[in-house]
Motif scaffolding. Structure first.
Motif, PDB file in Angstrom:
ATOM      1  N   GLY A 178       0.791  -1.230   0.000  1.00  0.00           N
ATOM      2  CA  GLY A 178       0.000   0.000   0.000  1.00  0.00           C
ATOM      3  C   GLY A 178       0.821   1.276   0.000  1.00  0.00           C
ATOM      4  N   CYS A 179       2.118   1.177  -0.307  1.00  0.00           N
ATOM      5  CA  CYS A 179       2.977   2.363  -0.245  1.00  0.00           C
ATOM      6  C   CYS A 179       2.853   3.223  -1.499  1.00  0.00           C
ATOM      7  N   VAL A 180       2.937   4.524  -1.293  1.00  0.00           N
ATOM      8  CA  VAL A 180       3.216   5.442  -2.401  1.00  0.00           C
ATOM      9  C   VAL A 180       4.733   5.401  -2.595  1.00  0.00           C
ATOM     10  N   ILE A 181       5.171   5.153  -3.817  1.00  0.00           N
ATOM     11  CA  ILE A 181       6.606   5.025  -4.086  1.00  0.00           C
ATOM     12  C   ILE A 181       7.032   6.071  -5.111  1.00  0.00           C
ATOM     13  N   ALA A 182       8.075   6.822  -4.784  1.00  0.00           N
ATOM     14  CA  ALA A 182       8.713   7.708  -5.765  1.00  0.00           C
ATOM     15  C   ALA A 182      10.143   7.241  -5.926  1.00  0.00           C
ATOM     16  N   LEU A 183      10.499   6.936  -7.167  1.00  0.00           N
ATOM     17  CA  LEU A 183      11.834   6.413  -7.436  1.00  0.00           C
ATOM     18  C   LEU A 183      12.605   7.404  -8.293  1.00  0.00           C
ATOM     19  N   THR A 184      13.810   7.743  -7.855  1.00  0.00           N
ATOM     20  CA  THR A 184      14.649   8.608  -8.664  1.00  0.00           C
ATOM     21  C   THR A 184      16.094   8.150  -8.523  1.00  0.00           C
ATOM     22  N   ALA A 185      17.037   8.943  -9.011  1.00  0.00           N
ATOM     23  CA  ALA A 185      18.452   8.585  -8.928  1.00  0.00           C
ATOM     24  C   ALA A 185      19.253   9.803  -8.544  1.00  0.00           C
ATOM     25  N   ASP A 186      20.450   9.561  -8.014  1.00  0.00           N
ATOM     26  CA  ASP A 186      21.322  10.687  -7.682  1.00  0.00           C
ATOM     27  C   ASP A 186      21.993  11.236  -8.937  1.00  0.00           C
ATOM     28  N   HIS A 187      22.240  10.355  -9.925  1.00  0.00           N
ATOM     29  CA  HIS A 187      22.894  10.772 -11.173  1.00  0.00           C
ATOM     30  C   HIS A 187      22.848   9.611 -12.139  1.00  0.00           C
ATOM     31  N   GLY A 188      23.199   9.890 -13.391  1.00  0.00           N
ATOM     32  CA  GLY A 188      23.301   8.832 -14.384  1.00  0.00           C
ATOM     33  C   GLY A 188      24.679   8.193 -14.367  1.00  0.00           C
ATOM     34  N   MET A 189      25.059   7.599 -15.467  1.00  0.00           N
ATOM     35  CA  MET A 189      26.348   6.885 -15.532  1.00  0.00           C
ATOM     36  C   MET A 189      26.693   6.681 -16.994  1.00  0.00           C
ATOM     37  N   ASN A 190      27.960   6.924 -17.362  1.00  0.00           N
ATOM     38  CA  ASN A 190      28.370   6.714 -18.743  1.00  0.00           C
ATOM     39  C   ASN A 190      29.729   6.046 -18.820  1.00  0.00           C
ATOM     40  N   SER A 191      29.953   5.360 -19.924  1.00  0.00           N
ATOM     41  CA  SER A 191      31.257   4.821 -20.242  1.00  0.00           C
ATOM     42  C   SER A 191      32.216   5.984 -20.464  1.00  0.00           C
TER      43      SER A 191
END
Ligand code: ZN
Ligand code: ZN
Length: 405
Positions: A231-244
């Motif tokens: 029953g949780c409201v979930i917000a998903l994000t990230a601190d940053h992306g990532m590249n080669s």
């Protein structure tokens, strides 16, 4: 309503979970969903909200985690890297200590309003910053889960609760522990607000769509599905992306900026600071796409900026005030120049000071504008939000508390 750093937040009606997936380039999710590894996310993107947001530059872990939990840029909370150069003492100082944090967190405000708050991080380096000001509540790291005490962390017996031993600091399990603990805490403690923050060990090693990356995201998906079911409201994000960040031969493509300044101005006349540096550098060799430079007296930043800009692989070079304005950074905690390298390039100090022997896979890293895009996913439809506007990862609490319940 709570007011924190000039933004207003409604108190949660449903248990609310904000997740920061370290180094989660949006393509990791796209590839895993496309290959059928994230059935929960696939459903959620159709039924909830799937946005792409901009993180804070430097696209590093601590500035962004602190932005997410304060709902504000580093110019407000003060944490603009892992390291700060203290001009007075001429030393590099770690910014892990909460004394560097200039703004209250939403977590502390919710705890102060009598809400039950739980925070789980992978690495212990973030724990004290994230838990700062929380008078009550649970706050611990996977890394030091066996050392959690009632006084310091608001909980004991974490490993028994989670059913996992302390994971290795360089492992995918360090992040899995965060999700597993989140599910168990939700069952047993039913917090009103939970913040989960992982580590980017997998993302530094494996590209989107790689079997190891897909396995990581499948694992994450199954835990998020359990929180959703609870029953949780979930917000998903990230601190940053990532590249080669490699040349065609697979070796790191590095601008050794201290060497460049030593040739230009004389040895050690300028001081190049890499705010990605931290005690855990094996997976990125302390190489990222962001550096800040302190110049000797009498050398004008504007005179040098054009030259630095000409270095192959350099994307943006700004003087202090311009950089503070463009990237919303505290001007008194950055150098005279801010240098951001391109998508495939990282910035180092001196060739002799980087030990790249620990890199067992072609370098992947972050820090630049090229790693600014991050997912911002909410498992409910959003009300009263103009989805055409620019979103930031530090809108996560606003969306979860004000627009999804
Ligand atoms: Zn990170
Ligand atoms: Zn990283």
């Amino acid at each position: 309503m709570l007011q924190v750093n000039e933004r207003r937040y409604a108190l949660p009606k449903a248990p609310t979970v904000v997740v920061c997936v370290d180094g989660c380039e949006p393509d990791y999710l796209a590839q895993a969903v496309a290959a059928g590894h994230m059935p929960w996310l696939k459903r959620t993107l159709a039924q909830g909200a799937g946005l792409v947001a901009d993180c804070v530059v430097p696209s590093f872990t601590n500035p962004n985690n602190l932005s997410i939990v304060t709902g504000a840029p580093p110019s407000v909370h003060g944490i603009c890297g892992n390291y700060l150069f203290d001009v007075a003492s001429g030393t590099e100082v770690m910014m892990n200590d909460p004394k560097w944090l200039l703004a209250p967190t939403i977590l502390a405000a919710l705890a102060g309003a009598g809400k039950k708050v739980a925070v789980v991080t992978a690495k212990d380096k973030l724990r004290r910053l994230l838990g700062h000001g929380m008078a009550e509540g649970i706050c611990f790291s996977s890394e030091k889960s066996d050392q959690a005490t009632q006084e310091e962390n608001g909980i004991t017996g974490v490993n028994a609760l989670v059913g996992m031993p302390v994971p290795d600091v360089y492992s995918a399990q360090l992040s899995e522990f965060v999700f597993a603990a989140g599910v168990k805490l939700m069952q047993r403690e039913r917090p009103d607000i939970m913040y989960l923050s992982t580590t980017d060990y997998v993302q530094h090693k494996h590209a989107p769509g790689a079997p190891e990356a897909n396995a990581f995201y499948a694992m994450m998906d199954s835990y998020l599905a359990q929180l959703d079911e609870a029953g949780c409201v979930i917000a998903l994000t990230a601190d940053h992306g990532m590249n080669s960040k490699v040349k065609m031969d697979g070796t790191p493509d590095v601008i050794y900026l201290q060497d460049w300044f030593d040739r230009k101005l004389g040895p050690a006349a300028a001081r190049v600071i890499l705010p990605i540096t931290d005690p855990y550098v094996v997976h990125h060799g302390a190489l990222g796409s962001f550096a800040t430079v302190y110049l000797p007296p009498g050398v004008r930043a504007s005179d040098l900026a054009t030259d630095v800009q000409q270095i192959r692989g350099m994307e943006t070079v700004l003087a202090r005030e311009q950089a503070a304005q463009r990237f919303e950074l505290p001007a008194d905690r950055i150098g005279d120049l801010v240098c951001v390298s391109e998508r495939f390039t990282v910035i180092g100090t001196s060739a002799s000071r980087h030990d790249l022997s620990g890199l067992d896979a072609p370098l992947r890293s972050h820090g630049g504008v090229s790693e600014q895009k991050v997912p911002l996913v909410v498992n409910r439809p959003l009300r009263g939000v103009d989805s055409a506007r620019r979103f930031r990862n530090f809108d996560a609490f606003d969306l979860a508390l004000n627009h999804a319940q």
